[in-house]
Design a protein around this motif. Structure first.
Motif, PDB file in Angstrom:
ATOM      1  N   ASN A 142       0.824  -1.211   0.000  1.00 16.50           N
ATOM      2  CA  ASN A 142       0.000   0.000   0.000  1.00 16.50           C
ATOM      3  C   ASN A 142       0.857   1.260   0.000  1.00 16.50           C
ATOM      4  OD1 ASN A 142      -2.511  -1.331   0.047  1.00 16.50           O
ATOM      5  ND2 ASN A 142      -2.410  -1.592   2.271  1.00 16.50           N
ATOM      6  N   ALA A 143       2.025   1.200   0.632  1.00 19.23           N
ATOM      7  CA  ALA A 143       2.884   2.385   0.708  1.00 19.23           C
ATOM      8  C   ALA A 143       3.367   2.827  -0.661  1.00 19.23           C
ATOM      9  CB  ALA A 143       4.085   2.113   1.615  1.00 19.23           C
ATOM     10  N   GLU A 144       3.351   1.949  -1.659  1.00 18.63           N
ATOM     11  CA  GLU A 144       3.835   2.282  -2.999  1.00 18.63           C
ATOM     12  C   GLU A 144       2.709   2.706  -3.933  1.00 18.63           C
ATOM     13  OE1 GLU A 144       6.247  -0.864  -4.587  1.00 18.63           O
ATOM     14  OE2 GLU A 144       7.093  -1.338  -2.630  1.00 18.63           O
ATOM     15  N   ALA A 145       1.444   2.524  -3.529  1.00 17.34           N
ATOM     16  CA  ALA A 145       0.317   2.881  -4.398  1.00 17.34           C
ATOM     17  C   ALA A 145       0.213   4.391  -4.538  1.00 17.34           C
ATOM     18  CB  ALA A 145      -0.981   2.316  -3.838  1.00 17.34           C
ATOM     19  N   ASP A 146      -0.172   4.852  -5.727  1.00 19.60           N
ATOM     20  CA  ASP A 146      -0.240   6.293  -5.978  1.00 19.60           C
ATOM     21  C   ASP A 146      -1.256   6.574  -7.075  1.00 19.60           C
ATOM     22  OD1 ASP A 146       0.345   8.929  -5.622  1.00 19.60           O
ATOM     23  OD2 ASP A 146       2.461   8.786  -6.178  1.00 19.60           O
ATOM     24  N   GLY A 147      -1.602   7.857  -7.201  1.00 19.67           N
ATOM     25  CA  GLY A 147      -2.440   8.314  -8.309  1.00 19.67           C
ATOM     26  C   GLY A 147      -3.815   7.669  -8.343  1.00 19.67           C
TER      27      GLY A 147
ATOM     28  N   LEU B  32      -4.637   4.668  -9.032  1.00 16.60           N
ATOM     29  CA  LEU B  32      -4.681   3.356  -8.388  1.00 16.60           C
ATOM     30  C   LEU B  32      -4.999   3.496  -6.911  1.00 16.60           C
ATOM     31  CD1 LEU B  32      -4.261   0.303  -8.592  1.00 16.60           C
ATOM     32  CD2 LEU B  32      -1.822   0.685  -8.191  1.00 16.60           C
ATOM     33  N   LEU B  33      -4.370   4.466  -6.236  1.00 21.18           N
ATOM     34  CA  LEU B  33      -4.651   4.690  -4.820  1.00 21.18           C
ATOM     35  C   LEU B  33      -6.097   5.118  -4.620  1.00 21.18           C
ATOM     36  CD1 LEU B  33      -3.622   4.934  -1.879  1.00 21.18           C
ATOM     37  CD2 LEU B  33      -2.972   7.291  -2.405  1.00 21.18           C
ATOM     38  N   ASP B  34      -6.575   6.008  -5.476  1.00 25.55           N
ATOM     39  CA  ASP B  34      -7.971   6.467  -5.357  1.00 25.55           C
ATOM     40  C   ASP B  34      -8.956   5.321  -5.528  1.00 25.55           C
ATOM     41  OD1 ASP B  34      -7.082   9.048  -4.961  1.00 25.55           O
ATOM     42  OD2 ASP B  34      -7.220   9.599  -7.079  1.00 25.55           O
ATOM     43  N   SER B  35      -8.626   4.386  -6.417  1.00 24.12           N
ATOM     44  CA  SER B  35      -9.559   3.298  -6.689  1.00 24.12           C
ATOM     45  C   SER B  35      -9.608   2.256  -5.579  1.00 24.12           C
ATOM     46  CB  SER B  35      -9.186   2.620  -8.014  1.00 24.12           C
ATOM     47  OG  SER B  35      -7.917   1.975  -7.907  1.00 24.12           O
ATOM     48  N   VAL B  36      -8.533   2.125  -4.806  1.00 22.80           N
ATOM     49  CA  VAL B  36      -8.502   1.066  -3.788  1.00 22.80           C
ATOM     50  C   VAL B  36      -8.642   1.596  -2.366  1.00 22.80           C
ATOM     51  CG1 VAL B  36      -7.062  -0.381  -5.268  1.00 22.80           C
ATOM     52  CG2 VAL B  36      -5.964   1.077  -3.556  1.00 22.80           C
ATOM     53  N   ALA B  37      -8.442   2.897  -2.156  1.00 22.58           N
ATOM     54  CA  ALA B  37      -8.414   3.421  -0.784  1.00 22.58           C
ATOM     55  C   ALA B  37      -9.431   4.514  -0.531  1.00 22.58           C
ATOM     56  CB  ALA B  37      -7.008   3.935  -0.467  1.00 22.58           C
ATOM     57  N   THR B  38     -10.378   4.743  -1.433  1.00 19.65           N
ATOM     58  CA  THR B  38     -11.387   5.779  -1.203  1.00 19.65           C
ATOM     59  C   THR B  38     -12.290   5.366  -0.044  1.00 19.65           C
ATOM     60  OG1 THR B  38     -11.370   6.427  -3.518  1.00 19.65           O
ATOM     61  CG2 THR B  38     -13.291   7.079  -2.211  1.00 19.65           C
ATOM     62  N   PRO B  39     -12.370   6.165   1.016  1.00 21.48           N
ATOM     63  CA  PRO B  39     -13.196   5.778   2.173  1.00 21.48           C
ATOM     64  C   PRO B  39     -14.685   5.887   1.864  1.00 21.48           C
ATOM     65  CG  PRO B  39     -11.568   7.493   2.732  1.00 21.48           C
ATOM     66  CD  PRO B  39     -11.651   7.428   1.239  1.00 21.48           C
ATOM     67  N   ASP B  40     -15.495   5.349   2.757  1.00 24.29           N
ATOM     68  CA  ASP B  40     -16.940   5.536   2.647  1.00 24.29           C
ATOM     69  C   ASP B  40     -17.277   6.983   3.006  1.00 24.29           C
ATOM     70  OD1 ASP B  40     -16.665   5.639   5.398  1.00 24.29           O
ATOM     71  OD2 ASP B  40     -17.544   3.668   5.754  1.00 24.29           O
ATOM     72  N   GLU B  41     -18.540   7.338   2.932  1.00 25.18           N
ATOM     73  CA  GLU B  41     -18.941   8.748   3.118  1.00 25.18           C
ATOM     74  C   GLU B  41     -18.530   9.302   4.476  1.00 25.18           C
ATOM     75  OE1 GLU B  41     -19.958  12.378   2.124  1.00 25.18           O
ATOM     76  OE2 GLU B  41     -19.996  10.676   0.738  1.00 25.18           O
ATOM     77  N   PRO B  42     -18.803   8.610   5.615  1.00 26.61           N
ATOM     78  CA  PRO B  42     -18.333   9.155   6.901  1.00 26.61           C
ATOM     79  C   PRO B  42     -16.814   9.285   6.956  1.00 26.61           C
ATOM     80  CG  PRO B  42     -19.977   7.432   7.252  1.00 26.61           C
ATOM     81  CD  PRO B  42     -19.615   7.395   5.804  1.00 26.61           C
ATOM     82  N   GLY B  43     -16.118   8.328   6.354  1.00 23.07           N
ATOM     83  CA  GLY B  43     -14.661   8.397   6.340  1.00 23.07           C
ATOM     84  C   GLY B  43     -14.150   9.564   5.529  1.00 23.07           C
ATOM     85  N   ARG B  44     -14.779   9.839   4.371  1.00 27.40           N
ATOM     86  CA  ARG B  44     -14.371  10.975   3.530  1.00 27.40           C
ATOM     87  C   ARG B  44     -14.565  12.295   4.258  1.00 27.40           C
ATOM     88  NH1 ARG B  44     -16.629   8.050  -0.896  1.00 27.40           N
ATOM     89  NH2 ARG B  44     -18.599   9.195  -0.700  1.00 27.40           N
ATOM     90  N   LYS B  45     -15.697  12.402   4.969  1.00 31.89           N
ATOM     91  CA  LYS B  45     -15.964  13.653   5.694  1.00 31.89           C
ATOM     92  C   LYS B  45     -14.937  13.859   6.804  1.00 31.89           C
ATOM     93  CE  LYS B  45     -19.664  16.252   7.965  1.00 31.89           C
ATOM     94  NZ  LYS B  45     -18.756  16.797   8.975  1.00 31.89           N
ATOM     95  N   LEU B  46     -14.633  12.785   7.561  1.00 30.90           N
ATOM     96  CA  LEU B  46     -13.639  12.893   8.628  1.00 30.90           C
ATOM     97  C   LEU B  46     -12.280  13.272   8.053  1.00 30.90           C
ATOM     98  CD1 LEU B  46     -12.641  12.516  11.537  1.00 30.90           C
ATOM     99  CD2 LEU B  46     -12.370  10.074  11.028  1.00 30.90           C
TER     100      LEU B  46
ATOM    101  N   ARG C 124      -0.799   9.906   2.161  1.00 30.13           N
ATOM    102  CA  ARG C 124      -0.186   8.944   3.075  1.00 30.13           C
ATOM    103  C   ARG C 124      -1.185   8.488   4.138  1.00 30.13           C
ATOM    104  NH1 ARG C 124       5.184   7.976   2.564  1.00 30.13           N
ATOM    105  NH2 ARG C 124       6.288   9.299   1.081  1.00 30.13           N
ATOM    106  N   VAL C 125      -2.067   9.357   4.569  1.00 29.96           N
ATOM    107  CA  VAL C 125      -3.132   8.938   5.487  1.00 29.96           C
ATOM    108  C   VAL C 125      -4.025   7.900   4.814  1.00 29.96           C
ATOM    109  CG1 VAL C 125      -5.210   9.703   6.704  1.00 29.96           C
ATOM    110  CG2 VAL C 125      -3.132  11.069   6.844  1.00 29.96           C
ATOM    111  N   LEU C 126      -4.345   8.115   3.526  1.00 27.34           N
ATOM    112  CA  LEU C 126      -5.164   7.147   2.782  1.00 27.34           C
ATOM    113  C   LEU C 126      -4.464   5.789   2.722  1.00 27.34           C
ATOM    114  CD1 LEU C 126      -6.711   8.949  -0.337  1.00 27.34           C
ATOM    115  CD2 LEU C 126      -7.899   7.947   1.607  1.00 27.34           C
ATOM    116  N   ARG C 127      -3.175   5.787   2.468  1.00 20.59           N
ATOM    117  CA  ARG C 127      -2.444   4.519   2.375  1.00 20.59           C
ATOM    118  C   ARG C 127      -2.454   3.778   3.710  1.00 20.59           C
ATOM    119  NH1 ARG C 127       1.606   8.048  -0.236  1.00 20.59           N
ATOM    120  NH2 ARG C 127       1.416   7.856  -2.504  1.00 20.59           N
ATOM    121  N   VAL C 128      -2.217   4.521   4.798  1.00 22.21           N
ATOM    122  CA  VAL C 128      -2.225   3.887   6.126  1.00 22.21           C
ATOM    123  C   VAL C 128      -3.619   3.358   6.453  1.00 22.21           C
ATOM    124  CG1 VAL C 128      -1.884   4.276   8.592  1.00 22.21           C
ATOM    125  CG2 VAL C 128      -0.287   5.273   6.959  1.00 22.21           C
TER     126      VAL C 128
END
Length: 502
Positions: free
Chosen positions: A429-434, A436-450, A467-471
């Protein structure tokens, strides 16, 4: 007559083809080496002369010219001794030049004719295999060369044995690939009393390949926690083991031809120079960050390193490789590492204890921590405070969960990432970017707001946001969750360094 022997020159992890052209001509006796040789190559004249004399051969009283082609490629290292000697032997008719044309030769010569080890034999073997040739190398490195696969290896202990093999009188046995390095044990997490938050951060860092910074007073267990990291990381895959072994081969650290299985753990002293850490020097060599490739680079007492040295890590940590530029060459080494760093909160180390803190507290903490630049701090995914261990904690029995249990969870999370990124390039996950990162690490609605609210409140940079998204994605993987949720984002944010307010 010109005799030609093939060898290689090393540029980073690349072996470039070099022809050793030896000519004997009438004229005043001389022995000249041309083709941008360095000091070690130029001195091979005396080693070759003495080695040939030890087997009863003398250089003819002619003008000997050795050309290392291509002439504009810098030649460094003592591994040119053996091909120069073989070229001379072919030129005087002591061996068949045609048979030598099917081999690449590397090795240093001793004065008594023995063929000594030289760095980079594994790279030379891989190059020889790609060229459809065999390899002539020192006997002690035959097991290392045999890892290259389908390549004929002549591992000779000395010149006499090599000449006897080439003439067919006594054949050299084909070496077998060296045994894989055993997975030796190290410190276990059961040795760490308390520090549950730090152990959780260590697990997340191992699962996702994230960088980690631990801050706490002396004796809190930061170095022990870092030393436990190799024990919870999965073993190297075969392709990864080859990458790590190639770096070790160039650095001359591949002992006994053993392929590395355990992920590297390098812990340089804080007095290390920039070339020692990132590579370079008079003869460009891989630095500690490259020797830790696909493993852990542990920097203890982080602020005690020179600031320029620390800042030189910023580009390698982002790109996964380090480029060393010189006037006559440009070399790139791999440097995909996990940075584990440790530091005291201030120079005295007891900022949180008024009875032990120095008289300059808390100003001393700001001065001490300012030695580490903001851009480097921004590249560290996980920040955790390691509290001092009390006497009551030390008397407790060992925790029930140790490195073995944590390693199983880390391996499961790594397996999920391996499937997710198969064919996309990243390994963790630390190497994912662009995208690809958006497609696999997009949070749900409450997570996006937080995350949006926290990014504004904590003044996260774009790099820090991702980096927060990757973690968060790694925390979700450890929990077995398909989508990143609010709870995963919240835990990821708790490990993020908050920029100080003006």
């Amino acid at each position: 007559m010109v005799a030609i022997v093939s060898t290689v020159a090393y540029l980073g992890l690349e072996a470039r083809a070099v022809e050793v052209q030896v000519q004997l001509a009438a004229g005043m006796p001389a022995f000249v080496i041309v083709g941008l040789p360095d000091k070690a190559v130029a001195e091979s004249r005396e080693r070759v002369r003495a080695a040939l004399a030890s087997i009863g051969l003398a250089l003819p009283p002619k003008r000997i010219t050795v050309n290392l082609s291509p002439a504009d490629l810098p030649k460094e290292g003592s591994h040119f001794d053996l091909p120069i000697a073989l070229g001379l032997l072919a030129a005087i008719g002591a061996t068949d030049a045609e048979s030598l044309s099917h081999y690449v030769a590397v090795g240093e010569l001793s004065l008594d004719g023995r063929i000594a080890a030289s760095p980079g034999v594994l790279l030379a073997a891989l190059h020889a295999s790609s060229e459809g040739k065999g390899l002539i190398c020192p006997a002690g490195q035959g097991a290392e060369a045999a890892w290259a696969g389908d390549v004929e290896v002549l591992a000779a202990p000395d010149l006499l044995a090599l000449l006897a093999h080439l003439k067919g009188t006594t054949l050299l046995a084909a070496p077998q690939p060296g045994e894989a390095e055993p997975l030796t044990g190290g410190p276990d997490l059961k040795q760490v009393k308390g520090q549950e938050t730090a152990k959780r951060a260590l697990e997340i860092a191992a699962a996702g390949g994230h960088n980690l910074l631990m801050s706490g007073p002396p004796g809190a267990g930061k170095s022990l926690l870092a030393a436990c990291m190799p024990g919870i990381l999965p073993p190297l895959e075969p392709a990864e083991a080859l990458e790590v072994s190639m770096v070790a081969s160039v650095a001359g650290e591949l002992n006994g031809g053993r392929m590395v299985r355990r992920r590297p753990f390098r812990s340089p002293h804080h007095s290390a120079s920039m070339p020692a850490l990132v590579g370079g020097g008079l003869k460009v060599r891989p630095g500690e960050i490259s020797l830790a490739h696909l493993g852990v680079l542990f920097l203890d007492e982080l602020p005690e390193f020179q600031r320029a040295v620390l800042d030189s890590l910023r580009q390698p940590l982002e790109t996964g490789n380090v480029s060393v530029a010189r006037a006559n060459t440009h070399v790139t080494f791999p440097a995909r590492v996990q940075l584990i760093a440790a530091m005291n909160p201030c120079r005295c180390g007891h900022l949180s204890d008024p009875a032990l803190a120095c008289s300059r507290a808390p100003r001393c903490a700001a001065d001490y921590q300012a030695k580490v630049s903001g851009p480097l701090i921004d590249r560290i995914d996980l920040h955790v405070d390691v509290q001092g261990v009390s006497a009551a904690d030390l008397t407790l029995p060992p925790p029930a969960e140790g490195s073995e249990e944590v390693a199983k969870r880390v391996a499961q999370a790594r397996d999920v990432q391996s499937i997710r990124y198969n064919g996309h390039g990243p390994r963790t996950n630390a190497e994912a970017d662009g995208e690809l990162l958006d497609s696999v690490a997009t949070p749900d609605e409450p997570g996006r707001k937080l995350l949006a609210d926290a990014a504004a409140a904590m003044r996260l940079s774009a790099r820090g946001f991702h980096r927060v998204l990757r973690v968060a994605r790694t925390i979700a993987d450890l929990a077995g969750a398909e989508q990143v949720g609010r709870i995963h984002v919240a835990e990821a944010l708790s490990y993020r360094h908050q920029a100080p307010r003006n």
